[in-house]
Structure formats: C-alpha cells, structure tokens
Design an enzyme around this catalytic site. Sequence first.
Site, PDB file in Angstrom:
ATOM      1  N   GLN A  35      24.231  45.800  51.515  1.00 55.01           N
ATOM      2  CA  GLN A  35      23.406  44.431  50.846  1.00 55.01           C
ATOM      3  C   GLN A  35      23.624  43.263  51.850  1.00 55.01           C
ATOM      4  O   GLN A  35      22.760  42.465  51.631  1.00 55.01           O
ATOM      5  CB  GLN A  35      24.489  44.195  49.632  1.00 55.01           C
ATOM      6  CG  GLN A  35      24.270  45.022  48.745  1.00 55.01           C
ATOM      7  CD  GLN A  35      24.905  44.725  47.379  1.00 55.01           C
ATOM      8  OE1 GLN A  35      26.175  44.854  47.316  1.00 55.01           O
ATOM      9  NE2 GLN A  35      24.275  44.082  46.246  1.00 55.01           N
ATOM     10  N   HIS A  55      12.916  53.053  52.341  1.00 53.41           N
ATOM     11  CA  HIS A  55      11.825  52.981  53.188  1.00 53.41           C
ATOM     12  C   HIS A  55      10.761  53.950  52.532  1.00 53.41           C
ATOM     13  O   HIS A  55       9.673  53.545  52.550  1.00 53.41           O
ATOM     14  CB  HIS A  55      12.254  53.786  54.555  1.00 53.41           C
ATOM     15  CG  HIS A  55      13.146  52.923  55.400  1.00 53.41           C
ATOM     16  ND1 HIS A  55      14.100  53.207  56.201  1.00 53.41           N
ATOM     17  CD2 HIS A  55      13.154  51.726  55.422  1.00 53.41           C
ATOM     18  CE1 HIS A  55      14.617  52.103  56.933  1.00 53.41           C
ATOM     19  NE2 HIS A  55      13.895  51.177  56.473  1.00 53.41           N
ATOM     20  N   ASP A  64      16.717  46.526  56.120  1.00 51.55           N
ATOM     21  CA  ASP A  64      16.948  46.729  57.406  1.00 51.55           C
ATOM     22  C   ASP A  64      17.657  45.507  58.213  1.00 51.55           C
ATOM     23  O   ASP A  64      18.374  45.710  59.126  1.00 51.55           O
ATOM     24  CB  ASP A  64      15.437  46.708  58.111  1.00 51.55           C
ATOM     25  CG  ASP A  64      14.788  48.096  57.586  1.00 51.55           C
ATOM     26  OD1 ASP A  64      15.247  48.668  56.791  1.00 51.55           O
ATOM     27  OD2 ASP A  64      13.631  48.286  57.900  1.00 51.55           O
ATOM     28  N   ARG A  89      36.369  40.389  50.597  1.00 45.73           N
ATOM     29  CA  ARG A  89      36.233  41.837  50.074  1.00 45.73           C
ATOM     30  C   ARG A  89      34.806  42.222  50.802  1.00 45.73           C
ATOM     31  O   ARG A  89      33.912  41.554  50.272  1.00 45.73           O
ATOM     32  CB  ARG A  89      36.209  42.142  48.513  1.00 45.73           C
ATOM     33  CG  ARG A  89      35.791  43.424  48.241  1.00 45.73           C
ATOM     34  CD  ARG A  89      35.775  43.548  46.715  1.00 45.73           C
ATOM     35  NE  ARG A  89      35.168  45.211  46.626  1.00 45.73           N
ATOM     36  CZ  ARG A  89      34.084  45.464  45.641  1.00 45.73           C
ATOM     37  NH1 ARG A  89      33.725  44.682  44.625  1.00 45.73           N
ATOM     38  NH2 ARG A  89      33.910  46.917  45.784  1.00 45.73           N
ATOM     39  N   HIS A 134      30.841  51.795  49.239  1.00 45.29           N
ATOM     40  CA  HIS A 134      29.934  50.957  48.331  1.00 45.29           C
ATOM     41  C   HIS A 134      28.425  51.440  48.454  1.00 45.29           C
ATOM     42  O   HIS A 134      27.580  50.605  48.976  1.00 45.29           O
ATOM     43  CB  HIS A 134      30.028  49.463  48.840  1.00 45.29           C
ATOM     44  CG  HIS A 134      29.903  48.549  47.685  1.00 45.29           C
ATOM     45  ND1 HIS A 134      30.807  47.546  47.075  1.00 45.29           N
ATOM     46  CD2 HIS A 134      28.578  48.482  47.008  1.00 45.29           C
ATOM     47  CE1 HIS A 134      29.883  46.798  46.272  1.00 45.29           C
ATOM     48  NE2 HIS A 134      28.839  47.184  46.071  1.00 45.29           N
ATOM     49  N   ASN A 178      33.233  51.918  45.002  1.00 44.83           N
ATOM     50  CA  ASN A 178      32.772  50.916  44.263  1.00 44.83           C
ATOM     51  C   ASN A 178      32.111  51.302  42.844  1.00 44.83           C
ATOM     52  O   ASN A 178      31.007  52.124  43.119  1.00 44.83           O
ATOM     53  CB  ASN A 178      32.021  50.024  45.065  1.00 44.83           C
ATOM     54  CG  ASN A 178      31.576  48.877  44.216  1.00 44.83           C
ATOM     55  OD1 ASN A 178      32.483  47.831  43.742  1.00 44.83           O
ATOM     56  ND2 ASN A 178      30.105  48.716  43.961  1.00 44.83           N
ATOM     57  N   GLU A 179      32.534  50.942  41.615  1.00 48.66           N
ATOM     58  CA  GLU A 179      31.861  51.105  40.476  1.00 48.66           C
ATOM     59  C   GLU A 179      31.421  52.769  40.297  1.00 48.66           C
ATOM     60  O   GLU A 179      30.152  52.815  40.313  1.00 48.66           O
ATOM     61  CB  GLU A 179      30.880  50.369  40.343  1.00 48.66           C
ATOM     62  CG  GLU A 179      31.060  48.803  40.491  1.00 48.66           C
ATOM     63  CD  GLU A 179      29.920  47.996  39.755  1.00 48.66           C
ATOM     64  OE1 GLU A 179      28.950  48.098  39.602  1.00 48.66           O
ATOM     65  OE2 GLU A 179      30.367  46.564  39.489  1.00 48.66           O
ATOM     66  N   ASN A 319      35.537  44.886  38.411  1.00 48.65           N
ATOM     67  CA  ASN A 319      34.205  44.177  38.348  1.00 48.65           C
ATOM     68  C   ASN A 319      33.887  44.167  36.858  1.00 48.65           C
ATOM     69  O   ASN A 319      33.812  45.022  36.135  1.00 48.65           O
ATOM     70  CB  ASN A 319      33.317  45.257  38.961  1.00 48.65           C
ATOM     71  CG  ASN A 319      33.412  45.220  40.464  1.00 48.65           C
ATOM     72  OD1 ASN A 319      34.473  44.686  41.066  1.00 48.65           O
ATOM     73  ND2 ASN A 319      32.336  46.004  41.335  1.00 48.65           N
ATOM     74  N   TYR A 321      31.021  41.304  34.461  1.00 50.43           N
ATOM     75  CA  TYR A 321      30.102  40.475  34.498  1.00 50.43           C
ATOM     76  C   TYR A 321      29.431  39.976  33.185  1.00 50.43           C
ATOM     77  O   TYR A 321      29.286  38.863  32.983  1.00 50.43           O
ATOM     78  CB  TYR A 321      28.737  40.901  35.211  1.00 50.43           C
ATOM     79  CG  TYR A 321      29.055  40.985  36.672  1.00 50.43           C
ATOM     80  CD1 TYR A 321      28.439  39.853  37.652  1.00 50.43           C
ATOM     81  CD2 TYR A 321      29.315  42.201  37.514  1.00 50.43           C
ATOM     82  CE1 TYR A 321      28.528  40.218  38.776  1.00 50.43           C
ATOM     83  CE2 TYR A 321      29.593  42.262  38.890  1.00 50.43           C
ATOM     84  CZ  TYR A 321      29.172  41.249  39.557  1.00 50.43           C
ATOM     85  OH  TYR A 321      29.410  41.252  41.000  1.00 50.43           O
ATOM     86  N   GLU A 376      35.039  41.641  41.376  1.00 44.54           N
ATOM     87  CA  GLU A 376      33.688  41.066  41.287  1.00 44.54           C
ATOM     88  C   GLU A 376      33.620  40.387  40.052  1.00 44.54           C
ATOM     89  O   GLU A 376      34.138  41.056  38.954  1.00 44.54           O
ATOM     90  CB  GLU A 376      32.607  42.071  41.378  1.00 44.54           C
ATOM     91  CG  GLU A 376      32.275  42.570  42.428  1.00 44.54           C
ATOM     92  CD  GLU A 376      31.186  43.575  42.585  1.00 44.54           C
ATOM     93  OE1 GLU A 376      30.368  43.207  41.900  1.00 44.54           O
ATOM     94  OE2 GLU A 376      31.116  44.543  43.508  1.00 44.54           O
TER      95      GLU A 376
HETATM   96  C1  NOJ Z   1      27.859  45.310  41.243  1.00 45.37           C
HETATM   97  C2  NOJ Z   1      27.867  45.946  42.592  1.00 45.37           C
HETATM   98  O1  NOJ Z   1      29.256  46.225  43.234  1.00 45.37           O
HETATM   99  C3  NOJ Z   1      27.353  44.961  43.668  1.00 45.37           C
HETATM  100  O2  NOJ Z   1      27.011  45.822  44.870  1.00 45.37           O
HETATM  101  C4  NOJ Z   1      26.154  44.250  42.954  1.00 45.37           C
HETATM  102  O3  NOJ Z   1      25.425  43.411  43.908  1.00 45.37           O
HETATM  103  C5  NOJ Z   1      26.659  43.186  42.123  1.00 45.37           C
HETATM  104  N1  NOJ Z   1      27.684  44.086  41.048  1.00 45.37           N
HETATM  105  C6  NOJ Z   1      25.597  42.600  41.064  1.00 45.37           C
HETATM  106  O4  NOJ Z   1      24.885  43.285  40.538  1.00 45.37           O
END
Ligand code: NOJ
Length: 467
Positions: A35, A55, A64, A89, A134, A178-179, A319, A321, A376
Amino acid sequence: MGMKLYLLLFILGSSHAARNIPKDLWFGLATAAFQSEGAWNESGKGESIWDRFIHNANLRVNGDTTCDSYHKWQEDIENLKKLNVNHYRFSISWPRILPDGTLKSINQEGIDHYHKLIQGLIEAGIEPLVTIYHWDMPMHIYELGGFLNPQFADYFGDYARLLYQEYGPYVRYWLTINEPYSICNRAYGAGQLVPWLNLIGDGIYQCSYVLLKAHARAYRIYDEEFKSKYNGKVGLVISADWYEPASNTTVDSDARERILQFQLGWFANPVFKGNWPQIMIDRIANRSAQEGFARSRLPQFTQEEIDYINGTHDYFALNTYDNYIAKNDEQNITNPSYWFDVGASWVNNTYYPEGFRKLLNFINDRYQPESIMITENGLITGDYLEDDDRIAFLRGYINSLLDAIEEDKINIVGYTLWSLMDDFEWGSYNFRFGLIRVNFTDPNRARTWKNSGYWYKNILETRILDI
Ligand code: NOJ
C-alpha cells in the site's frame, strides 16, 4: 441574557473534559508494504499477486509508486518522530526478500532495505512492529496454489525464519499474517480482493485451514529457534467488528453469536482454544451433508494439527473498524455458501464507539489473551486536510479504549491507528485513512499533515485526551 450567562454558555460549549492516558499505553501508526512502498520492480524485487492482478485489470491505478516509501522511508520516520509515536507497524514485502517466494534466491537489497528502516526507527526511539505477510504474495507461490496449497506452510515458514534470522535481534513484536478473514473471505471467497477468487462455499474454508497451519508454523519456528535468544512476541492479526442484535428475540441474538463465531471465532478459536468453533463445525457439516457433499466443506483438523495450532499466540492483535446490526437470516438449502452457513445478515450501524469496548470485553472473556494490542483502527474519509470527522471518530474510540482499560481492567498494551498516511487502499486512491495527506499526482508524493495529525501528536505528547 446577562454577561455571566453568556460566559457560562461559552465555557460549556467550548470546553472538553480531559482524561489522562496511562503512561505505559503505547500509541502508534500502521502501514503495509504494497500500500505504501511502490518501487514495485526495483532493486531485485519479484512480482506479487497484487502487482500482477492490478496490472492486468487495467484499472488506471496501481501500486507501482503509491507513497514511494521505499525511497522516502527517512521522511516517514521523521514524521513518525514528530508525531511522537511509541511504535510503527509496517509489513515486509515477501517478494522483495525472496523474489519467487522460495529460498532459491535471496535479494540482498531487499534485506538491506528493511535493516535500514528498522535501524532508523530504533534510532528515532520508535519500536518496530513487523507484519510478515500483508497480502503481497509472490506470484510463484500463488502459482503453486497459494492458500489452497497444503505445502504453503513450508514456504511461509522458510520466509519467516529468514526474517527472524535477519531482524530478530531488533524486533520484539512480530505479526504473522494480516487479517485471515479478509484473505479467506474477501480474497478467496467473495472476489473482492486479489486474487479475486469466488470460492465462497469451499475454497474459503480450505484457505483458512492452510493459513492457520502457516501461521502456526511461523509461530513455532520463532518459539523453538529464536525465543530464548531474542524474547520477542508473535501473534496473528485478527479482524473483528462489533454486532448488536436487531431485536431482543433469541433468533437475533443467536444470529449475532453466529456472526461473531464465523468472523472472529473462525480464527481466534483454533489459536486460543483449539479447533474451529463448534457451531461452525456443526452447521457446515450439516449443510454440506444436505447439499450432497461427501464430507464437510470445512476441513477437519487432526488432533495433532489442533495441538500444533492451539496456543500459538503471545498477544491478541486486533484490527477493528466497524459495527453492525445483526439479524437472523436462515436459508433453505441452496448453493453452498459461507453466507448461508452463517445464516444471518447485517447492516451498518451508526457511529458507536461503545461497540469497541464491548468487542474488547468479548475477546477478553472468550479467549483470555495475555494482552491485547490494537493493530488497526481508523476512519475512511475523502481527500481533505480539515478532517475533524476523523478526530471525532478517534476521540470516541480512544475514550472507549480507556474505559476498557480502566473500568473493565482489560490488559490492552497498545493502540495502532491506520494509517500514518493516505495510501493505496487495495484498488483505489480515493479512500483515505491517513493522518498525513499524500499528493498522488505529484512525482515527489508530497506529504501534508491533516488536522488529525496535529491532534494525534498533541494527545501523545500531553497524554491527555480531550473528550
Ligand atoms: C485492513 C487492512 O489490514 C489494511 O490493509 C486496510 O488498508 C485497512 N484495513 C483499511 O481498509
């Protein structure tokens, strides 16, 4: 109205109560390699599934260059330092270390890059939290079957061991994968993330079976070969949201429980208790039989596998949200699907930071982790610097976090905000999570602090939350 009343109203309207933040609670920021790094084919890096699929999709955006952190890592550290964070992190790009994912060739430039980053952080007094995976899987590993290849754990274990050998003396907090929910559900099941597979009935569960064994392998390697030397901690990053039942009927509260088990329990149960949640085992076996399958679509662990995976945690990395309203939604036998296995549906709830506290209590009660690290949390917005909506969001969430620590006595060791800066949100640059704006049309990828950046810096410096 008299002058005194005006004055009183003014004070009431403008003042915030202040809340002390415990000195030993860590605050940090997070990013991930694909990212933010860019430099997708530089300095010996191999191709990842995200490079290839993005791509090929011709989306007119790609990873890129993104924030160009591969070149601008020093500026990133400067910002982190100014923000006064305890920890950062970030993730290591597997194909930057091992271009085809295997030990066949090791890319020294990639190894050196993360040495510089880690040393730079340590010199700045910032603790590195390293995510091993990730989502940017080397293409070759994907061609071998990725998370559907029973041998995946071997490749992942080799890669993890190399990272422990290189960075073990400097890194105290490791995160394996991750996740898993996003990987198996959204990438392998629902076709929302690369590799955009639609294996919602069976591949989704095979993915989780392979993934958990890979996580356990990476944990066990550290535990057996490195722990006595470096004494670091290793965990799996589990994502979970909070759900409130739509009504106080038993069917809706049962539906809420099922969702939590199928989202959080799916991965937390094998790691913290041993085996899948019983409700998943029973429901998927039952529906699979009615659908005419010879065996459950959810792979069965052997006792040896259960024991190997069980206990592979030194902390609970979370994580989180969102929060939702859940209701019962049982379906007759139709196509095999994760969604029908859950038998519930949910809609987004309004802003509800109290849900965060409830989730923390739920995790603490069910899994009794030694500690919880929030890896997160954050708010998605559009592209603007006056992001007072983000500040309001964070204020509520951090306040809830402090309730969980102080009133509920949960051992929470840190809070990591996503994200240090705007980055490539898995297919788009329009969804922005950063405390720092990145100008993606500027070749220099200029960074500009948002209001939330100044706000975060201030609470970290004063250790006082204005509520
Ligand atoms: C989950 C992911 O781990 C992360 O890569 C993503 O950008 C964020 N949450 C937000 O969606």
